[in-house]
Scaffold this motif. Structure first.
Motif, mmCIF file in Angstrom:
data_model
loop_
_atom_site.group_PDB
_atom_site.id
_atom_site.type_symbol
_atom_site.label_atom_id
_atom_site.label_comp_id
_atom_site.label_asym_id
_atom_site.label_seq_id
_atom_site.Cartn_x
_atom_site.Cartn_y
_atom_site.Cartn_z
ATOM 1 N N PHE A 107 28.674 83.276 -2.450
ATOM 2 C CA PHE A 107 28.557 84.673 -2.030
ATOM 3 C C PHE A 107 27.408 85.305 -2.797
ATOM 4 C CE2 PHE A 107 30.676 89.094 -2.436
ATOM 5 C CZ PHE A 107 29.999 89.568 -1.320
ATOM 6 N N THR A 108 26.396 85.835 -2.078
ATOM 7 C CA THR A 108 25.228 86.392 -2.754
ATOM 8 C C THR A 108 24.895 87.775 -2.202
ATOM 9 O OG1 THR A 108 23.399 85.704 -1.294
ATOM 10 C CG2 THR A 108 24.337 84.022 -2.748
ATOM 11 N N SER A 109 24.249 88.584 -3.034
ATOM 12 C CA SER A 109 23.753 89.893 -2.626
ATOM 13 C C SER A 109 22.744 90.369 -3.662
ATOM 14 C CB SER A 109 24.890 90.898 -2.509
ATOM 15 O OG SER A 109 24.395 92.195 -2.217
ATOM 16 N N ALA A 110 21.702 91.074 -3.187
ATOM 17 C CA ALA A 110 20.663 91.593 -4.081
ATOM 18 C C ALA A 110 20.882 93.081 -4.315
ATOM 19 C CB ALA A 110 19.291 91.353 -3.483
ATOM 20 N N GLN A 166 19.098 88.388 -6.736
ATOM 21 C CA GLN A 166 20.446 88.375 -6.185
ATOM 22 C C GLN A 166 21.504 88.061 -7.229
ATOM 23 O OE1 GLN A 166 20.896 85.297 -3.232
ATOM 24 N NE2 GLN A 166 20.161 83.681 -4.586
ATOM 25 N N MET A 167 22.693 88.629 -7.011
ATOM 26 C CA MET A 167 23.874 88.298 -7.786
ATOM 27 C C MET A 167 24.632 87.227 -7.010
ATOM 28 S SD MET A 167 23.373 90.468 -10.221
ATOM 29 C CE MET A 167 24.900 90.357 -11.160
ATOM 30 N N VAL A 168 25.307 86.328 -7.724
ATOM 31 C CA VAL A 168 25.930 85.170 -7.093
ATOM 32 C C VAL A 168 27.349 84.977 -7.609
ATOM 33 C CG1 VAL A 168 25.845 82.664 -6.826
ATOM 34 C CG2 VAL A 168 23.733 83.995 -6.750
ATOM 35 N N LEU A 169 28.269 84.690 -6.682
ATOM 36 C CA LEU A 169 29.617 84.252 -7.032
ATOM 37 C C LEU A 169 29.894 82.938 -6.309
ATOM 38 C CD1 LEU A 169 31.778 87.529 -6.739
ATOM 39 C CD2 LEU A 169 30.840 86.496 -8.817
ATOM 40 N N ASN A 170 30.489 81.999 -7.004
ATOM 41 C CA ASN A 170 30.887 80.721 -6.416
ATOM 42 C C ASN A 170 32.386 80.520 -6.576
ATOM 43 O OD1 ASN A 170 28.284 79.867 -5.648
ATOM 44 N ND2 ASN A 170 27.860 79.124 -7.724
ATOM 45 N N SER A 171 33.020 79.998 -5.534
ATOM 46 C CA SER A 171 34.440 79.675 -5.611
ATOM 47 C C SER A 171 34.613 78.304 -6.241
ATOM 48 C CB SER A 171 35.054 79.669 -4.213
ATOM 49 O OG SER A 171 34.707 78.470 -3.511
ATOM 50 N N MET A 176 31.566 92.948 -7.799
ATOM 51 C CA MET A 176 31.635 92.142 -6.588
ATOM 52 C C MET A 176 32.717 91.086 -6.781
ATOM 53 S SD MET A 176 28.045 89.931 -6.804
ATOM 54 C CE MET A 176 28.279 89.148 -5.197
ATOM 55 N N LYS A 177 33.395 90.732 -5.684
ATOM 56 C CA LYS A 177 34.524 89.804 -5.752
ATOM 57 C C LYS A 177 34.468 88.834 -4.585
ATOM 58 C CE LYS A 177 37.618 93.258 -7.853
ATOM 59 N NZ LYS A 177 38.916 93.988 -7.720
ATOM 60 N N LEU A 178 35.087 87.681 -4.769
ATOM 61 C CA LEU A 178 35.203 86.670 -3.729
ATOM 62 C C LEU A 178 36.656 86.238 -3.630
ATOM 63 C CD1 LEU A 178 33.925 84.697 -1.690
ATOM 64 C CD2 LEU A 178 33.455 83.164 -3.610
ATOM 65 N N LEU A 179 37.204 86.282 -2.419
ATOM 66 C CA LEU A 179 38.598 85.893 -2.179
ATOM 67 C C LEU A 179 38.645 84.757 -1.164
ATOM 68 C CD1 LEU A 179 38.801 88.940 -3.227
ATOM 69 C CD2 LEU A 179 40.930 89.045 -1.925
ATOM 70 N N ILE A 180 39.549 83.812 -1.372
ATOM 71 C CA ILE A 180 39.816 82.756 -0.403
ATOM 72 C C ILE A 180 41.313 82.764 -0.120
ATOM 73 C CG2 ILE A 180 39.803 80.272 0.056
ATOM 74 C CD1 ILE A 180 37.294 80.043 -1.570
ATOM 75 N N ASN A 225 43.361 85.269 -2.087
ATOM 76 C CA ASN A 225 43.437 85.155 -3.545
ATOM 77 C C ASN A 225 42.050 85.283 -4.155
ATOM 78 O OD1 ASN A 225 46.303 84.510 -3.576
ATOM 79 N ND2 ASN A 225 45.709 82.517 -2.742
ATOM 80 N N GLU A 226 41.929 86.114 -5.187
ATOM 81 C CA GLU A 226 40.646 86.275 -5.863
ATOM 82 C C GLU A 226 40.288 84.998 -6.620
ATOM 83 O OE1 GLU A 226 38.884 88.888 -9.514
ATOM 84 O OE2 GLU A 226 39.928 90.018 -7.930
ATOM 85 N N VAL A 227 39.090 84.463 -6.346
ATOM 86 C CA VAL A 227 38.669 83.214 -6.981
ATOM 87 C C VAL A 227 37.438 83.406 -7.854
ATOM 88 C CG1 VAL A 227 39.662 81.729 -5.214
ATOM 89 C CG2 VAL A 227 37.321 82.578 -4.930
ATOM 90 N N ALA A 228 36.756 84.561 -7.727
ATOM 91 C CA ALA A 228 35.588 84.826 -8.568
ATOM 92 C C ALA A 228 35.287 86.323 -8.532
ATOM 93 C CB ALA A 228 34.371 84.035 -8.085
ATOM 94 N N SER A 229 34.726 86.841 -9.620
ATOM 95 C CA SER A 229 34.315 88.239 -9.687
ATOM 96 C C SER A 229 33.200 88.377 -10.704
ATOM 97 C CB SER A 229 35.493 89.156 -10.051
ATOM 98 O OG SER A 229 35.948 88.872 -11.362
#
Length: 268
Positions: A67-70, A76-81, A104-108, A111-115
């Motif tokens: 998951f990326t965003s600038a 860019q900022m990056v989150l990986n599960s 920023m957060k990433l859910l699968i 469930n939250e898997v990265a922030s």
């Protein structure tokens, strides 16, 4: 597959996501033709350090979501599960950006898997939004369904409450909703962000079956499923998907044509 994707032209609602956004999608990979496959992409022409990316979701062949965003067009900022994504299995993926609170957060699967931390604003882009195609690498080999774009940072509880439901399209903050249930890539949110299919991209009807469904009055949608696996199989498209919801099904099923049968139900 190779060069297959859905494209949505830019609009005021999609280009007004400078501070907060939530991206949701159900994904099922058939395999890994390359190192990276794009799921959802919004951004401009390539710049160093990914500074052109508004928001993107990718699947890596090692089985993790990227998951990326600038923030404001900077690097860019990056989150990986974790490496938990397996081929031929459906997963719900959600990326959340809240520049107001710098997170920023990433859910699968809810469930939250990265922030991580985030900047003061999200880079905006007037180029199209795309499903299955990014600024590099491979298009998505598999299925993408129930794509939702919101202009609010949805909470984990909110995502869990609706990830398995069909939306009405009028939910507060929803700016784009593509469930493909009517065999089109039309936007069901009412904002007119309709998509077009490119390459060999095709729409595969997904049929739902539940012990509480009805083979007569149901239409095979998640909201109105069929009652028996056999009926779902019989009315499915060639190469289609029959999703068997949790429960016990007292039947023997004959499968007359190629399709994908998935879910948690048990034949008895």
């Amino acid at each position: 597959g190779d060069g297959d994707y859905v494209e949505i032209v830019d609009s005021p609602t999609l280009n007004n996501l400078a501070s907060q956004v939530t991206i949701e999608a159900w994904v099922r990979a058939d395999g890994y033709p390359g190192e990276w496959m794009s799921i959802v992409y919004k951004g401009d022409a390539s710049e160093p350090d990914g500074a052109h990316r508004s928001f993107t979701l990718w699947l890596h062949r090692d089985g993790f979501i990227h998951f990326t965003s600038a923030p404001g067009g900077s690097g860019q900022m990056v989150l990986n599960s974790p490496n938990i994504i397996q081929p031929a299995t459906w997963y719900h993926v959600a990326g959340i950006i809240d520049s107001v609170n710098h997170r920023m957060k990433l859910l699968i699967n809810g469930n939250e898997v990265a922030s991580g931390s985030y900047g003061d604003s999200i880079r905006t882009s007037v180029l199209p939004l795309a499903f299955g195609l990014g600024d590099c690498c491979n298009s998505f080999a598999g299925q993408i369904d129930e794509v939702r774009i919101w202009n609010v940072p949805r909470t984990q509880k909110q995502i869990q409450a609706t990830m398995n439901l069909v939306l009405t399209g009028g939910e507060p903050g929803l700016v784009g909703y593509w469930n493909f249930d009517d065999a089109t890539a039309d936007d069901r949110s009412g904002h007119g962000n309709h998509g077009t299919l490119s390459g060999d991209a095709s729409l595969i009807r997904e049929i739902f079956v539940s012990p509480t469904g009805n083979d007569v009055t149901g239409d095979g949608s998640l909201a109105h499923p069929y009652a028996t696996i056999q009926h779902g199989v019989n009315v499915s498209d060639l190469g289609g998907i029959v999703n068997v919801l949790a429960g016990v099904y007292p039947e023997n099923v004959n499968i007359p044509h190629p399709l994908t049968l998935s879910g948690e139900g048990v034949e008895q």
